[in-house]
Design a protein around this motif. Sequence first.
Motif, short mmCIF file in Angstrom:
data_model
loop_
_atom_site.label_atom_id
_atom_site.label_comp_id
_atom_site.label_asym_id
_atom_site.label_seq_id
_atom_site.Cartn_x
_atom_site.Cartn_y
_atom_site.Cartn_z
N TYR A 64 25.88 65.53 70.48
CA TYR A 64 24.57 66.07 70.15
C TYR A 64 24.24 67.18 71.14
O TYR A 64 24.18 66.96 72.35
N GLN A 67 21.80 67.01 74.10
CA GLN A 67 22.22 66.13 75.18
C GLN A 67 23.46 66.66 75.88
O GLN A 67 23.59 66.55 77.10
N GLY A 70 21.98 70.23 77.69
CA GLY A 70 20.54 70.29 77.84
C GLY A 70 20.07 71.54 78.56
O GLY A 70 18.99 72.07 78.29
N GLN A 76 28.36 69.03 79.10
CA GLN A 76 28.89 67.79 79.68
C GLN A 76 30.35 67.57 79.25
O GLN A 76 30.73 66.48 78.81
N LEU A 104 18.09 66.91 67.66
CA LEU A 104 18.70 66.95 69.00
C LEU A 104 19.33 68.30 69.30
O LEU A 104 20.28 68.39 70.08
#
Length: 396
Positions: A64, A67, A70, A76, A104
């Motif tokens: 997503y 996430q 961000g 990530q 999201l």
Amino acid sequence: MLPSHRVADALVTVTADRAPVAGQDVLVRQTDHEFLFGCTGFERDIPLADQWFGLFNFATLPFYWGQFEGEAGSPQTEKLMEMARFFKDRGCVVKGHPLAWHTLAPDWLLERNNGEIAAAQVERVTREVGDFAGVIDMWDVINEVVIMPIFDKEENGITRLCRDIGRIPMIRLVFDAARHTNPAATLLLNDFDMSAAYECLIEGVLEAGVRIDALGLQSHMHQGYWGEEHTLSVLDRFSRYGLPIHFTETTIVSGHLMPPEIVDLNDYQIDDWPTTPEGEERQADEIARHYRTLVGHPAVRGITYWGLQDGAWLGAPGGFVRADGSAKPSYHALQNLIRGEWWLPETTMRTDDEGRLPLRGFRGTYTIEALGRTGMVTLGNGSTLGGSAIECELVP
């Protein structure tokens, strides 16, 4: 009983140092399915690995965007790569979900104009598909496009872009980026909307020349089991495009059912939604029926269950495992299918004078052991019910 389209047979010549292993007892053991029995891998950090691998060979991981990145420019990647390798190293197929979705989406997209959002979306697709190639080669490229341009729960850049350029150009944008980056990847179009609107969208995308490798159909049954008749009617409608079908998000609850007047599942989140003994028995029966229906249809290539443990999604008692980690009847019901009825029991067979043995079973991988050596064969591509000749070379 195994559906005939899930079964293959072959005449296997067992060799060691390229010489036939003739007149020998060999141990044959199934090690995996060709069919993708999947679950989310979002909960990898909880101590349920043995239960997860007791059922599944296919993991869906969370990409997503809001996430994953961000803060613009700080993805990530390392964290998700660790998760992906955890499953890949254990022999699982891994899928990323999703590369494009209005929900999201990162807040920082709102600061950009639509041209900049499109460029950022292409960059995001290109980066993830490229970085994870060889570890993740399957993606839900774009999620829930039917509702994307009219989504009004919250302001987001992806809805604004899709409203501006249209659904089909939006799909082309992200599919082209993913296809160019990893031509060997399996790319899915995924949606929860099983109405004619999704059919019209698929037809428009195919007519526009966008290549889709598989269709994703969601089946969250928090308001009750679909039943075989409805499930088969959905399959018949969507299989007419000649594309493989994945049931990408499936849940059946073992507590009370969500009230029928709720339109959006996300709107029903309550403080306590317990599993119950009678609900667990109902869930076990419905899980077995649902999986039998899907495995029995030749268009279906995979099923992903949306959360191993209760409470994993929307607080619902939809898992195969209770909140305390104990297995529910549905876990055992599915295990009896995947590892029982649809699994060739470990068996000893004897090769003939030319080192051959007939092998018939559920499409998948098998090990053959003899003389202190082991080899592997695959029943599937190239091996059919008509039979085919394959070689299994045993190695120390």
